[in-house]
Scaffold this motif. Structure first.
Motif, short mmCIF file in Angstrom:
data_model
loop_
_atom_site.label_atom_id
_atom_site.label_comp_id
_atom_site.label_asym_id
_atom_site.label_seq_id
_atom_site.Cartn_x
_atom_site.Cartn_y
_atom_site.Cartn_z
N LYS A 147 17.12 8.25 -8.35
CA LYS A 147 16.66 7.44 -9.33
C LYS A 147 15.16 7.18 -9.36
CE LYS A 147 17.67 3.48 -12.13
NZ LYS A 147 18.40 2.36 -12.74
N PHE A 148 14.77 6.75 -8.10
CA PHE A 148 13.43 6.29 -7.96
C PHE A 148 12.44 7.67 -8.26
CE2 PHE A 148 14.81 2.49 -5.65
CZ PHE A 148 13.79 1.72 -6.39
N LEU A 149 12.86 8.93 -7.45
CA LEU A 149 12.24 10.19 -7.62
C LEU A 149 12.36 10.47 -9.08
CD1 LEU A 149 13.46 12.47 -4.59
CD2 LEU A 149 11.26 11.64 -5.03
N ARG A 154 9.06 11.59 -13.87
CA ARG A 154 9.03 11.33 -15.46
C ARG A 154 7.60 10.75 -15.70
NH1 ARG A 154 12.01 8.06 -19.50
NH2 ARG A 154 12.81 6.63 -17.90
N ALA A 155 7.51 9.83 -14.74
CA ALA A 155 5.95 8.99 -15.11
C ALA A 155 4.87 10.18 -14.98
CB ALA A 155 5.86 8.04 -14.12
N LEU A 156 4.89 11.19 -14.28
CA LEU A 156 3.96 12.05 -13.84
C LEU A 156 4.21 13.36 -14.94
CD1 LEU A 156 4.38 12.68 -10.03
CD2 LEU A 156 2.26 12.13 -11.23
N GLU A 157 5.27 13.41 -15.80
CA GLU A 157 5.24 14.27 -16.75
C GLU A 157 4.68 13.53 -17.99
OE1 GLU A 157 9.54 14.78 -17.11
OE2 GLU A 157 9.73 16.28 -15.50
N HIS A 158 4.58 12.37 -17.92
CA HIS A 158 4.15 11.83 -19.19
C HIS A 158 2.51 11.61 -19.37
CE1 HIS A 158 7.97 9.79 -20.89
NE2 HIS A 158 8.02 11.04 -20.75
N GLU A 195 13.71 17.29 -3.30
CA GLU A 195 12.28 17.68 -3.73
C GLU A 195 12.58 18.97 -4.66
OE1 GLU A 195 9.31 18.17 -0.64
OE2 GLU A 195 10.10 16.50 0.28
N ARG A 196 13.39 19.86 -4.52
CA ARG A 196 13.49 20.92 -5.43
C ARG A 196 13.22 20.34 -6.84
NH1 ARG A 196 18.61 22.99 -3.15
NH2 ARG A 196 17.65 23.16 -1.03
N ARG A 197 14.10 19.30 -7.30
CA ARG A 197 13.91 19.11 -8.72
C ARG A 197 12.87 17.97 -9.08
NH1 ARG A 197 19.61 18.42 -7.09
NH2 ARG A 197 19.52 15.96 -7.24
N HIS A 198 11.97 17.80 -8.18
CA HIS A 198 10.87 16.92 -8.57
C HIS A 198 9.63 17.57 -8.17
CE1 HIS A 198 14.69 14.39 -7.93
NE2 HIS A 198 14.19 13.76 -9.04
N PRO A 199 9.20 18.71 -8.89
CA PRO A 199 8.01 19.19 -8.30
C PRO A 199 6.66 18.55 -8.81
CG PRO A 199 9.08 20.24 -10.50
CD PRO A 199 9.84 19.31 -9.78
N LYS A 200 6.72 17.69 -9.65
CA LYS A 200 5.42 16.92 -9.95
C LYS A 200 5.07 15.85 -8.72
CE LYS A 200 4.77 18.01 -14.71
NZ LYS A 200 3.54 18.70 -14.60
N ARG B 52 14.19 6.52 -23.02
CA ARG B 52 13.44 7.28 -24.15
C ARG B 52 12.36 8.05 -23.36
NH1 ARG B 52 11.70 3.92 -29.40
NH2 ARG B 52 9.75 5.11 -28.99
N ASP B 53 12.33 9.35 -23.68
CA ASP B 53 11.56 10.16 -23.20
C ASP B 53 10.22 10.34 -23.64
OD1 ASP B 53 12.49 11.59 -20.80
OD2 ASP B 53 13.53 13.26 -22.12
N ASP B 54 9.91 9.36 -24.96
CA ASP B 54 8.63 9.46 -25.48
C ASP B 54 7.90 8.07 -25.11
OD1 ASP B 54 10.37 8.06 -26.89
OD2 ASP B 54 9.35 8.54 -28.79
N VAL B 55 8.57 7.37 -24.37
CA VAL B 55 7.67 6.26 -23.89
C VAL B 55 6.87 6.64 -22.88
CG1 VAL B 55 7.84 3.69 -22.73
CG2 VAL B 55 9.70 4.79 -24.43
N ALA B 56 5.19 6.24 -23.37
CA ALA B 56 4.19 6.62 -22.29
C ALA B 56 4.17 5.99 -20.98
CB ALA B 56 2.79 6.51 -22.96
N ARG B 57 4.66 4.84 -20.99
CA ARG B 57 4.85 3.97 -19.49
C ARG B 57 6.14 3.30 -19.47
NH1 ARG B 57 -1.60 2.02 -19.69
NH2 ARG B 57 -2.46 3.98 -19.25
N PRO B 58 7.12 4.03 -18.89
CA PRO B 58 8.38 3.69 -18.95
C PRO B 58 8.55 2.69 -17.79
CG PRO B 58 8.45 5.87 -17.87
CD PRO B 58 6.96 5.44 -18.71
#
Lengths: 245, 245
Positions: A147-149, A154-158, A195-200, B52-58
């Motif tokens: 969950k943390f990973l 996701r934060a890096l994707e954004h 790690e495979r699922r969290h490349p960023k 939501r995936d479009d929240v810039a700072r989740p």
């Protein structure tokens, strides 16, 4: 001005998040408990400062940092201070708050990583809470760590750059590097899979490790090795692959 | 501007630290998950924003606060923001950092209080970790809780007023009030014994409870009762007096 960092001398622990920020900032500092008792240093100096009754703003536990007249405790709070002083956090309010938010989320993750080997009490040995540790580690490997990973991926994707806040490094990036390094040490089998699922997140780790000052620090004697007294400990039985997977 | 607080609607939990600050500041806010799904509120609205995936700072988890364009997560971070905006923290750097440091120490205490009933996994029921909970609660009652109480008693002794930072209330005072109230609910027998040695913490609790806006809030329907879904849960077996005392 030279900072004085107070932290346990034989582990990375929570002090490492501060050390990484000081190293990246090329800020002059002395790691007080790693200096000699004879020079007024050592663990003795740290504990004396922690227990003294005439300290106006005492800390609950190491690490704490002396910065001139200020004595600052709590890892995320020290980083909030250093981030603003050394350009390791953005200046605008929203970004500064989000950096702090990410750091606090990392602190939660670190506390949970610690509790995998000490789910009952920090005052007891690992061997006295081994059964409980097995159960807690399973939950950490299967639920919490993914969950943390996923959150940081996701934060890096954004983001709009390789770092959590975009193109510029912040202290939260240094801390995420450290958490990933620690988890790799403590849970190598689990992390190879995750790690495979969290490349960023992995790419961020590598980008931080390659920064000249961080690379120099990691190669130096100032970087203490991971070991079984710290937060991230390698106990193979806690890293067992799940029978249910 | 009206703040939007997002937190679980049926517990005080970590959201309560934010509610207390908003109430003391008399800041207009809506407790979104406690409003109706039909009006775009409810837990559904909270989880939608979290996922939501479009929240810039989740955010990683509730609570989080919407303040105009800002979406702010992590309790201590929300309080850092509100404290500066609403005069619930001092303006000078050292005092502001110390308020944050105290809040982070309270957050650690709260996490340990939570883990007395969930030492293995938040994803399991209490009944599935009852034996481990008994052991962890013992360590909490005997070691950790006295240590935290002693720390805050000492901080109050060093201060120059009834509050942690002196004569003016900060959000850390509101939070210490809340932690003491929660511990009294969860561990009444333990706290009756411990409070005798920590008169300044008790006096602070009473001073906060007597503030007009806080008193009005506590008497209102907005204050959710403590219950066994929250952080502070009353399980009598976890509050057993020690056989060794």
């Amino acid at each position: 001005m030279r900072y004085e960092l107070y932290y346990w001398p034989s582990i990375q622990g929570r002090g490492e998040f501060v050390r990484l920020a000081l190293e990246e900032a090329a800020a002059p500092y002395v790691d007080v408990a790693r200096t000699s008792d004879d020079d007024g240093g050592g663990v003795r100096a740290m504990l004396a400062l922690l227990g003294r009754d005439d300290v106006a703003r005492p800390s609950f536990a190491p690490p704490f940092l002396r910065a001139g007249r200020l004595l600052i405790g709590q890892t995320a709070n020290i980083l909030l201070f250093l981030g603003a002083r050394h350009g390791l956090a953005p200046r605008d309010e929203g970004s500064r708050l989000f950096t702090n938010q990410l750091q606090l989320t990392l602190a939660d993750w670190v506390a949970e990583a610690h509790d995998t080997h000490h789910p009952i009490s920090s005052g007891l040995y690992y061997d006295d809470q081994r059964d409980e540790a097995r159960r807690r580690a399973e939950s950490f490997r299967k639920e919490r760590c993914p969950k943390f990973l996923g959150y940081f991926e996701r934060a890096l994707e954004h983001g709009r750059g390789r770092y959590l806040l975009g193109r510029s490094l912040t202290y939260a990036d240094l801390s995420l590097f450290q958490v990933l390094a620690g988890l790799r040490y403590a849970f190598p089998r689990t992390m190879r899979r995750l790690e495979r699922r969290h490349p960023k997140v992995v790419a961020l780790h590598d980008a931080v490790a390659a920064r000249p000052r961080i690379a120099a620090y990691l190669a130096s004697e100032r970087r203490i090795s991971f070991n079984e007294d710290g937060i991230f400990r390698h106990y193979p039985e806690l890293d067992a692959p799940s029978a249910r997977t």
